[in-house]
Scaffold this motif. Structure first.
Motif, PDB file in Angstrom:
ATOM      1  N   ASP A 159       0.840  -1.190   0.000  1.00 50.25           N
ATOM      2  CA  ASP A 159       0.000   0.000   0.000  1.00 50.25           C
ATOM      3  C   ASP A 159       0.882   1.250   0.000  1.00 50.25           C
ATOM      4  O   ASP A 159       2.114   1.182   0.077  1.00 50.25           O
ATOM      5  CB  ASP A 159      -0.913  -0.021   1.225  1.00 50.25           C
ATOM      6  N   PHE A 160       0.238   2.414  -0.063  1.00 48.29           N
ATOM      7  CA  PHE A 160       0.965   3.665   0.053  1.00 48.29           C
ATOM      8  C   PHE A 160       1.699   3.737   1.386  1.00 48.29           C
ATOM      9  O   PHE A 160       1.227   3.223   2.399  1.00 48.29           O
ATOM     10  CB  PHE A 160       0.009   4.856  -0.061  1.00 48.29           C
ATOM     11  N   ARG A 161       2.842   4.402   1.361  1.00 42.71           N
ATOM     12  CA  ARG A 161       3.609   4.586   2.590  1.00 42.71           C
ATOM     13  C   ARG A 161       2.964   5.651   3.481  1.00 42.71           C
ATOM     14  O   ARG A 161       2.870   5.495   4.696  1.00 42.71           O
ATOM     15  CB  ARG A 161       5.040   5.002   2.228  1.00 42.71           C
ATOM     16  N   SER A 162       2.530   6.741   2.864  1.00 43.52           N
ATOM     17  CA  SER A 162       1.945   7.849   3.608  1.00 43.52           C
ATOM     18  C   SER A 162       1.219   8.763   2.627  1.00 43.52           C
ATOM     19  O   SER A 162       1.270   8.561   1.410  1.00 43.52           O
ATOM     20  CB  SER A 162       3.026   8.632   4.363  1.00 43.52           C
ATOM     21  N   ALA A 163       0.551   9.778   3.161  1.00 34.31           N
ATOM     22  CA  ALA A 163      -0.199  10.717   2.323  1.00 34.31           C
ATOM     23  C   ALA A 163      -0.141  12.108   2.933  1.00 34.31           C
ATOM     24  O   ALA A 163      -0.077  12.271   4.152  1.00 34.31           O
ATOM     25  CB  ALA A 163      -1.649  10.259   2.185  1.00 34.31           C
ATOM     26  N   ILE A 164      -0.186  13.123   2.040  1.00 32.36           N
ATOM     27  CA  ILE A 164      -0.142  14.526   2.454  1.00 32.36           C
ATOM     28  C   ILE A 164      -1.180  15.279   1.642  1.00 32.36           C
ATOM     29  O   ILE A 164      -1.217  15.159   0.403  1.00 32.36           O
ATOM     30  CB  ILE A 164       1.254  15.135   2.223  1.00 32.36           C
ATOM     31  N   ALA A 165      -2.021  16.059   2.316  1.00 37.98           N
ATOM     32  CA  ALA A 165      -3.094  16.795   1.644  1.00 37.98           C
ATOM     33  C   ALA A 165      -3.004  18.278   2.002  1.00 37.98           C
ATOM     34  O   ALA A 165      -3.135  18.645   3.170  1.00 37.98           O
ATOM     35  CB  ALA A 165      -4.457  16.226   2.047  1.00 37.98           C
TER      36      ALA A 165
END
Length: 277
Positions: free
Chosen positions: A167-173
């Motif tokens: 899966d994705f490692r992390s996310a930034i919005a």
């Protein structure tokens, strides 16, 4: 400033100075197979074989490119910063790939953050997992405004794809519109960082705060930073604060946009820290 932030900032500054005046690589267009279309994207990649941590970066409602350039300066600025820390950056063009222009003032959206843009995210990740230069376990998401709203949808537990791993490692919005997600009991399956200005009158910092607070106890790590005095687009370089007016299709209908130097600097440090987790 926390010690970790200060240390990381000095490290990045030293790396920038060491790099000197060497030009950063220009992006190259890549074509990604997707459902019903070929998704065009711009790729920034460090020299060498990798594997490199990679960020899928999602443009806002104004689109990815300008009239004479494939990537607007605001996104190129971030891509260049990420390249300096060893990241590759993939910028899918959700509008140009569908032969559409800016979608900020379009009443009936043909490209929805929760549907078409999430599909673009998943196609991009699937493509990256097939590239030998991409670190499979260090693919992260980053987005601005409408692209940030797509990030929020893409990391929901309900949208996890068991057939595409890891899966994705992390996310930034950056300054997403949280109003719908807040009312739907949003949570995230990967660590997610939200960055928004307290004076953002295009998105809603209050809704984002409510959304993140409501996810506690049933979500992966989710954090929000609300910058006092900052407006929409606070991370853009050299943009004087202005009230939106006229009929520019690449801008929202109303509100204020502009650089906040302190918030911009702090967000750059926080992004690099978050990606290094």
């Amino acid at each position: 400033m926390r010690l970790l932030s200060a240390t990381l900032f000095l490290t990045l500054l030293a790396a920038t100075c060491t790099a000197g005046a060497a030009p950063l690589p220009a992006p190259r267009q890549v074509d990604i197979p997707a459902t019903g279309l070929t998704l065009h994207a711009q790729l920034y990649k460090p020299d060498g074989d990798g594997p490199f941590p990679t960020v899928i970066a999602l443009h806002g409602c104004g689109g990815l490119g300008g009239q004479s350039e494939p990537v607007q300066p605001r996104y190129r600025d971030w891509a260049e910063q990420l390249l300096k820390t060893g990241h590759a950056v993939l910028l899918p063009d959700s509008y140009g790939s569908r032969e559409l222009g800016p979608q900020c003032r379009v009443k009936e959206h043909r490209v929805l953050a929760r549907r078409e843009r999430v599909a673009d995210v998943n196609a991009s990740r699937k493509w990256l997992l097939q590239q030998p230069w991409a670190a499979r376990d260090r693919i992260s998401l980053m987005g601005w405004a409408n692209g940030a709203s797509a990030v929020l949808w893409a990391v929901r537990p309900q949208l996890s794809s068991r057939r595409v791993e890891p899966d994705f490692r992390s996310a930034i919005a950056f300054y997403p519109d949280c109003r719908i997600s807040s009312g739907l009991g949003w949570s995230a399956r990967v660590p997610t960082l939200l960055l928004i200005g307290a004076k953002d009158d295009i998105s809603s910092p209050q809704a984002c705060r409510q959304m993140v607070d409501g996810a506690r106890g049933r979500s992966a790590l989710a954090r929000i930073v609300i910058y006092p005095g900052a407006s929409h687009d606070f991370d853009r370089a050299n943009l004087p604060l202005l009230a939106i007016a006229g009929t520019d299709a690449a801008l929202p209908e109303r509100g204020h946009i502009g650089t906040d130097a302190d918030a911009r600097k702090d967000s750059q440090q926080r992004v690099m820290e978050w990606l290094a987790r």
